[in-house]
Design an enzyme around this catalytic site. Structure first.
Site, PDB file in Angstrom:
ATOM      1  N   SER A  68      -9.946  -4.021   3.568  1.00 26.58           N
ATOM      2  CA  SER A  68      -9.110  -4.873   2.713  1.00 26.58           C
ATOM      3  C   SER A  68      -8.823  -4.087   1.441  1.00 26.58           C
ATOM      4  CB  SER A  68      -9.846  -6.160   2.367  1.00 26.58           C
ATOM      5  OG  SER A  68     -10.321  -6.778   3.552  1.00 26.58           O
ATOM      6  N   LEU A  93       0.810  -1.224   0.000  1.00 19.78           N
ATOM      7  CA  LEU A  93       0.000   0.000   0.000  1.00 19.78           C
ATOM      8  C   LEU A  93       0.842   1.272   0.000  1.00 19.78           C
ATOM      9  CD1 LEU A  93      -3.005  -1.019   2.275  1.00 19.78           C
ATOM     10  CD2 LEU A  93      -2.768  -1.113  -0.210  1.00 19.78           C
ATOM     11  N   LEU A 112      12.883   2.429  10.642  1.00 15.15           N
ATOM     12  CA  LEU A 112      12.253   3.301  11.650  1.00 15.15           C
ATOM     13  C   LEU A 112      12.700   2.947  13.068  1.00 15.15           C
ATOM     14  CD1 LEU A 112       8.622   3.502  10.182  1.00 15.15           C
ATOM     15  CD2 LEU A 112      10.450   5.207   9.989  1.00 15.15           C
ATOM     16  N   TYR A 169      -0.779  -7.590  16.038  1.00  6.83           N
ATOM     17  CA  TYR A 169      -0.812  -6.615  14.937  1.00  6.83           C
ATOM     18  C   TYR A 169      -1.889  -5.544  15.179  1.00  6.83           C
ATOM     19  CZ  TYR A 169      -2.117  -4.909  10.285  1.00  6.83           C
ATOM     20  OH  TYR A 169      -2.465  -4.110   9.221  1.00  6.83           O
ATOM     21  N   LYS A 173      -1.906  -1.270  16.000  1.00  9.83           N
ATOM     22  CA  LYS A 173      -2.713  -0.233  15.344  1.00  9.83           C
ATOM     23  C   LYS A 173      -3.466   0.601  16.391  1.00  9.83           C
ATOM     24  CE  LYS A 173      -1.357  -1.389  11.299  1.00  9.83           C
ATOM     25  NZ  LYS A 173      -0.403  -0.520  10.599  1.00  9.83           N
ATOM     26  N   SER A 221      -5.969  -0.093  10.951  1.00 14.87           N
ATOM     27  CA  SER A 221      -6.526  -1.283  10.305  1.00 14.87           C
ATOM     28  C   SER A 221      -7.827  -1.692  10.993  1.00 14.87           C
ATOM     29  CB  SER A 221      -5.508  -2.416  10.438  1.00 14.87           C
ATOM     30  OG  SER A 221      -6.115  -3.661  10.168  1.00 14.87           O
ATOM     31  N   ASN A 222      -8.630  -2.427  10.268  1.00 19.44           N
ATOM     32  CA  ASN A 222      -9.853  -2.994  10.875  1.00 19.44           C
ATOM     33  C   ASN A 222      -9.491  -3.937  12.021  1.00 19.44           C
ATOM     34  OD1 ASN A 222     -10.297  -6.043   9.830  1.00 19.44           O
ATOM     35  ND2 ASN A 222      -9.259  -4.882   8.240  1.00 19.44           N
ATOM     36  N   HIS A 223      -8.230  -4.369  12.085  1.00 19.95           N
ATOM     37  CA  HIS A 223      -7.851  -5.268  13.175  1.00 19.95           C
ATOM     38  C   HIS A 223      -7.667  -4.530  14.512  1.00 19.95           C
ATOM     39  CE1 HIS A 223      -8.007  -8.521  10.442  1.00 19.95           C
ATOM     40  NE2 HIS A 223      -7.304  -7.794   9.572  1.00 19.95           N
TER      41      HIS A 223
HETATM   42  C1  15L Z   1      -4.941  -5.751   7.285  1.00 21.81           C
HETATM   43  O1  15L Z   1      -4.755  -4.897   8.148  1.00 21.81           O
HETATM   44  C2  15L Z   1      -3.812  -6.430   6.609  1.00 21.81           C
HETATM   45  O2  15L Z   1      -2.692  -5.592   6.435  1.00 21.81           O
HETATM   46  C3  15L Z   1      -4.196  -7.063   5.289  1.00 21.81           C
HETATM   47  O3  15L Z   1      -3.178  -7.969   4.916  1.00 21.81           O
HETATM   48  C4  15L Z   1      -5.552  -7.763   5.365  1.00 21.81           C
HETATM   49  O4  15L Z   1      -5.487  -8.852   6.250  1.00 21.81           O
HETATM   50  C5  15L Z   1      -6.594  -6.782   5.859  1.00 21.81           C
HETATM   51  O5  15L Z   1      -6.216  -6.198   7.072  1.00 21.81           O
HETATM   52  C6  15L Z   1      -7.971  -7.423   6.010  1.00 21.81           C
HETATM   53  O6  15L Z   1      -8.500  -7.485   7.124  1.00 21.81           O
HETATM   54  O7  15L Z   1      -8.499  -7.882   4.995  1.00 21.81           O
END
Ligand code: 15L
Length: 268
Positions: A164, A14, A51, A135, A139, A110-112
């Site tokens: 995604s 990205l 970094l 991960y 975030k 991220s959605n995570h």
């Molecule tokens: C993310 O944060 C990841 O970087 C990517 O590889 C996907 O797993 C994405 O989320 C997702 O949830 O589809």
């Protein structure tokens, strides 16, 4: 825009896409950075750096107007790898930005960061964070770090909880999470240019009918997604996730079920 913009992770999926797409929409003073130089055209300014190295990060952020921070491990990894690359790396970057008076940071969240919310819950920018992995936790850290640096040090920030982001949707889950490259570019552009942002959380999603997210905050800031997953033939998308019953319950999908030894019923 001719002010200097630094893109971290510029050799990655990205970060690399944005390094090109921002140039294509008129950014004339971009600098890319990553651990190695990959897929970068010859005349582009690029710094090979890590970094984790604070001194080098401090040097690299001198005279930078805005940072587009996509340099991190993009999936689940060991706690140590996430700690050093994503958490310490991001902390170094924000601290260097503060010392060098960088005006803005766009953070690839991220959605995570909200992955343990159930798929039946519609979330907006005020939803409690709910990481689904080391991960995802990195975030959450980045979102809170950027809030602190906005409130205390006046560095404007936008955190994009990316769903995604792929050229085209691939799996059924993407019916709710997909964002196109050009829609993500539009959000980053808003983060760099919007006059009155302070600290923002938005969802990185195209205009998908089955989205789990109320992205009205992004729309208020001027986001007008041009793409939608609904234009694709959903029957052609893979059903990989369907094999994992737990993944189907939560927004973070397979990130939630990996190494899971908890009690699903307690995750409400
Ligand atoms: C993310 O944060 C990841 O970087 C990517 O590889 C996907 O797993 C994405 O989320 C997702 O949830 O589809």
């Amino acid at each position: 825009m001719n002010k200097k913009v630094l893109v971290t992770g510029a050799s990655g999926h990205l970060g690399g896409m944005l390094f090109k797409s921002l140039a294509a929409i008129g950014y004339t003073n971009l600098i890319g950075t990553d651990l190695k130089r990959k897929n970068i055209v010859k005349n582009q300014k690029f710094i090979i750096s890590n970094l984790k190295n604070f001194k080098a990060t401090l040097k690299m952020t001198k005279n930078i107007h805005a940072i587009v921070h996509f340099g991190a491990i993009p999936i689940e990894d060991t706690q140590q790898n996430i700690l050093h690359n994503n958490i310490i790396g991001t902390y170094n970057l924000f601290e260097a930005a503060r010392i060098n008076k960088v005006k803005r940071i766009i953070f690839a969240s991220s959605n995570h960061a909200i992955g343990f919310h159930r798929r039946t819950t519609r979330l907006n920018e005020l939803a409690p964070q709910r990481p689904d992995s080391h991960y995802g936790l990195s975030k959450v850290f980045g979102e809170n770090l950027s809030r602190l640096y906005a409130d205390k040090f006046n560095i404007r920030s936008m955190c994009i909880r990316i769903g995604s982001c792929l050229k085209e949707p691939e799996d059924r889950r993407h019916v709710s999470t997909w964002i196109s490259y050009r829609d993500l570019t539009q959000l980053v552009n808003i983060g760099i240019k919007h006059k009155s942002i302070h600290h923002e959380i938005v969802y990185g999603a195209s205009k998908n009918k089955k989205s789990w997210w109320n992205n009205s905050r992004a729309y208020k800031l001027g986001y007008k997604p041009k793409d939608s997953v609904d234009k694709f033939n959903i029957n052609l998308l893979s059903k990989k996730e369907y094999k994992d019953k737990m993944a189907l319950l939560f927004q973070g999908g397979v990130f939630t079920s990996a190494n899971f030894i908890g009690n699903i019923k307690k995750i409400k």
